[in-house]
Design a protein around this motif. Structure first.
Motif, PDB file in Angstrom:
ATOM      1  N   HIS A  90       0.789  -1.216  -0.117  1.00 30.36           N
ATOM      2  CA  HIS A  90      -0.030   0.150  -0.003  1.00 30.36           C
ATOM      3  C   HIS A  90       0.708   1.213  -0.182  1.00 30.36           C
ATOM      4  N   HIS A  92       1.238   5.460  -1.921  1.00 31.35           N
ATOM      5  CA  HIS A  92       0.797   6.376  -2.866  1.00 31.35           C
ATOM      6  C   HIS A  92       2.199   6.762  -3.407  1.00 31.35           C
ATOM      7  N   ARG A  99       4.011  18.150   2.221  1.00 27.57           N
ATOM      8  CA  ARG A  99       2.728  18.698   2.893  1.00 27.57           C
ATOM      9  C   ARG A  99       3.627  19.375   4.154  1.00 27.57           C
ATOM     10  N   TYR A 112      -6.197  15.874  10.950  1.00 21.80           N
ATOM     11  CA  TYR A 112      -5.980  15.774   9.549  1.00 21.80           C
ATOM     12  C   TYR A 112      -7.277  16.179   8.784  1.00 21.80           C
ATOM     13  N   ILE A 122      -5.520  16.155   1.131  1.00 17.37           N
ATOM     14  CA  ILE A 122      -4.985  15.688  -0.314  1.00 17.37           C
ATOM     15  C   ILE A 122      -5.334  16.463  -1.529  1.00 17.37           C
ATOM     16  N   TYR A 162      -3.906  11.313  -7.087  1.00 20.51           N
ATOM     17  CA  TYR A 162      -3.626  12.939  -6.858  1.00 20.51           C
ATOM     18  C   TYR A 162      -3.696  13.522  -8.045  1.00 20.51           C
ATOM     19  N   HIS A 221     -10.309   9.109  -4.608  1.00 24.73           N
ATOM     20  CA  HIS A 221      -9.392   9.344  -3.434  1.00 24.73           C
ATOM     21  C   HIS A 221     -10.121  10.660  -2.554  1.00 24.73           C
ATOM     22  N   PHE A 256     -11.421   5.853  -1.316  1.00 21.83           N
ATOM     23  CA  PHE A 256     -11.304   6.224   0.191  1.00 21.83           C
ATOM     24  C   PHE A 256     -12.623   6.281   0.664  1.00 21.83           C
ATOM     25  N   HIS A 284      -9.471   1.868   1.115  1.00 17.24           N
ATOM     26  CA  HIS A 284      -9.309   2.501   2.445  1.00 17.24           C
ATOM     27  C   HIS A 284     -10.424   2.552   3.116  1.00 17.24           C
ATOM     28  N   GLN A 287     -10.696   3.928   8.419  1.00 16.11           N
ATOM     29  CA  GLN A 287      -9.543   4.818   8.905  1.00 16.11           C
ATOM     30  C   GLN A 287      -9.860   5.847  10.021  1.00 16.11           C
ATOM     31  N   SER A 332       0.598   5.540   9.398  1.00 20.38           N
ATOM     32  CA  SER A 332      -0.292   6.816   9.121  1.00 20.38           C
ATOM     33  C   SER A 332      -0.707   7.054  10.563  1.00 20.38           C
ATOM     34  N   ASP A 359       2.173   2.957   3.592  1.00 19.03           N
ATOM     35  CA  ASP A 359       0.899   3.804   3.145  1.00 19.03           C
ATOM     36  C   ASP A 359       1.658   4.967   2.785  1.00 19.03           C
ATOM     37  N   ASN A 361       2.986   8.389   1.555  1.00 14.88           N
ATOM     38  CA  ASN A 361       2.307   9.214   0.980  1.00 14.88           C
ATOM     39  C   ASN A 361       2.692  10.768   1.661  1.00 14.88           C
ATOM     40  N   PRO A 362       2.563  11.759   0.875  1.00  9.75           N
ATOM     41  CA  PRO A 362       2.932  13.337   1.432  1.00  9.75           C
ATOM     42  C   PRO A 362       2.108  13.700   2.851  1.00  9.75           C
ATOM     43  N   GLY A 363       0.815  13.088   2.942  1.00  8.07           N
ATOM     44  CA  GLY A 363       0.119  13.567   4.260  1.00  8.07           C
ATOM     45  C   GLY A 363       0.413  12.731   5.153  1.00  8.07           C
ATOM     46  N   SER A 364      -0.365  11.393   5.294  1.00  5.91           N
ATOM     47  CA  SER A 364      -0.486  10.804   6.593  1.00  5.91           C
ATOM     48  C   SER A 364       0.345   9.930   6.864  1.00  5.91           C
TER      49      SER A 364
END
Ligand code: NIG
Ligand code: FE
Length: 453
Positions: A90, A92, A99, A112, A122, A162, A221, A256, A284, A287, A332, A359, A361-364
């Motif tokens: 998993h 992204h 971020r 978040y 996102i 994205y 997403h 998501f 997803h 969560q 995350s 997971d 990814n730039p966010g979580s």
């Protein structure tokens, strides 16, 4: 004919197994051979066993081949752990920018969801990604793939998600394919006619990245502001999915399913459309809130249900009944500064074939490091180090429909493995914040060498 011998692993973690994902107590069985090695030919494993057996076999075979020595290269693992490359089920992997502002706001105490409502989240990565050229995205994706390799990962699932317009989602999936398939004469980054089956084994020599990538379409997403949620669900179903499927750009479809994103009914509609087009499902779910997402994935016969931080006992039972693999993403939870980790112990005790993943990814979850995830699995989710290794290799490989090719060190499988600078596999989960990767091999080729510490 390229051949390779690996010798003197302190522990060769073979994960030789039952030919299916490991369930419950089977997750603790790693099939360790001490002072061991492997014979590898043309990118595949031929023999696994104690070093003296491997050396004996090399001598026997050398006398049969005219060229002399059987193994053209010998890798002395020097008393280190050798194990299958991590399979990160998993990620992204492909996005533009970062971020950092979200990160700082979270440090000040915002959640978040609050940050997303205030224009971060996102959507802010979508804006940057839409604005990036394919050339820039290719460079970013290669950089991220290289980070994964350096952490010992040899296969990663990678989602779109994205872009959130037809063209930009296709662009992301095209770049993912482009970096993974060895180029043919005349192929160019902008050439979308090179539709080859993503099921072709990517990675290895000649590709833009040796990391093997498994593509997932995550058009659902978030809802872009130019649409209402139901309008966007129609776009995903009627415009995006048919193109993704006809160009064979993804093997899986993801959604998501979360309050403020796609509810259970909208998610079901998208997943059913994807299934009709021949895509397999991963989602997803559960969560941030328990929306019944695990039960939905069970109802749909999905391959995986991912996240599951809020999943309750009936959700776990539904996954078990439908044979859905949970993919747990403790990175995350950690990076969001949340408290509630998924109930890994209950899932293992219920006999589920648990998987753990970054997971990335730039966010979580801004980490590509599977060893970091192993640490979190053991310290926060109370998995044993052996369970964590199983969850990040062979069980993860099955969750990507590749259990017959990768995820364990057995004759006939691809020679995707990593050497770690430790003597005992438990060290991988125990030391944290310090890279332990010595070298990484995809299809028998060394693709990353840091020498350890
Ligand atoms: O898995 N939850 C949805 N998607 C990602 C986060 C993506 C982002 O924040 O950019 C996740 O946590
Ligand atoms: Fe994710």
């Amino acid at each position: 004919m390229k051949s390779l011998a690996v010798l003197h692993a302190s522990q060769l973690i073979t994960l030789t197994g039952p030919g299916r994902p490991r369930l419950g107590p089977e997750m603790s069985k790693l099939g360790i051979i001490r002072d061991a090695g492997m014979l590898i030919r043309e990118g595949k494993i031929e023999l696994v066993g104690p070093s003296d057996e491997i050396e004996g076999q090399m001598t026997a075979l050398s006398s049969q081949v005219s060229a002399g020595r059987y193994a053209s290269e010998i890798v002395d693992a020097g008393g280190r752990v050798v194990m299958p490359g991590f399979v990160d089920a998993h990620t992204h992997l492909i996005f533009a920018g970062n971020r950092l502002d979200d990160f700082e706001r979270r440090a000040r105490g915002e959640s978040y969801e609050q940050i997303a409502k205030a224009g971060g989240g996102i959507w802010s990565t979508v804006e940057k990604t839409r604005g990036a050229s394919e050339v820039d995205l290719l460079a970013q994706a290669k950089k991220h793939a290289n980070w994964c390799l350096r952490c010992g990962t040899t296969t990663a699932e990678a989602k779109s998600g994205y872009g959130l317009t037809l063209e930009s989602e296709l662009k992301l999936l095209r770049v993912l394919r482009q970096i993974n398939v060895p180029p043919r004469t005349g192929d160019a980054i902008r050439d979308s006619r090179t539709a080859r089956s993503p099921a072709v084994e990517g990675g290895g020599a000649g590709s833009e990245t040796p990391l093997q990538i498994v593509p997932t379409f995550l058009g659902a997403h978030a809802v872009p502001p130019e649409f209402s949620p139901d309008e966007y669900v129609d776009v995903v179903i009627n415009e995006m999915l048919p193109r993704v499927a006809s160009q064979r750009l993804a093997e899986f479809c993801d959604v998501f399913c979360e309050r403020g994103y796609f509810d259970v009914d909208q998610s079901r509609k998208i997943f059913c459309a994807a299934k009709r087009l021949g895509l397999n499902l991963r989602g997803h779910v559960d969560q941030l809130t328990n929306s019944g997402g695990a039960r939905l994935m069970a109802e749909l016969g999905a391959t995986t249900a991912d996240h599951l931080e809020q999943t309750d006992q009936p959700g776990i039972a539904a996954l078990k009944k439908a044979n859905v693999q949970p993919v747990l993403l403790p990175g995350s939870v950690y990076a969001l500064g949340a408290r509630r980790y998924p109930a890994a112990r209950e899932m293992i005790d219920a006999g589920l074939a648990v998987v753990i993943a970054t997971d990335f990814n730039p966010g979580s979850s801004p980490t590509p490091s599977m060893p970091m995830i192993l640490s979190l699995a053991c310290t926060q989710m109370k998995m044993s180090p052996a369970e964590a290794i199983t969850a990040s290799t062979i069980n993860a490989a099955y969750s990507l429909n590749r259990g017959d090719r990768i995820g364990s060190l057995e004759p006939g499988k691809l020679a995707n493995f990593a050497i770690f600078d430790c003597e005992d596999y438990r060290e991988l989960a125990y030391w944290f914040g310090i890279p332990r990767t010595h070298s990484v091999y995809v299809k028998g080729e060394c693709v990353s060498r840091s020498g350890g510490v």
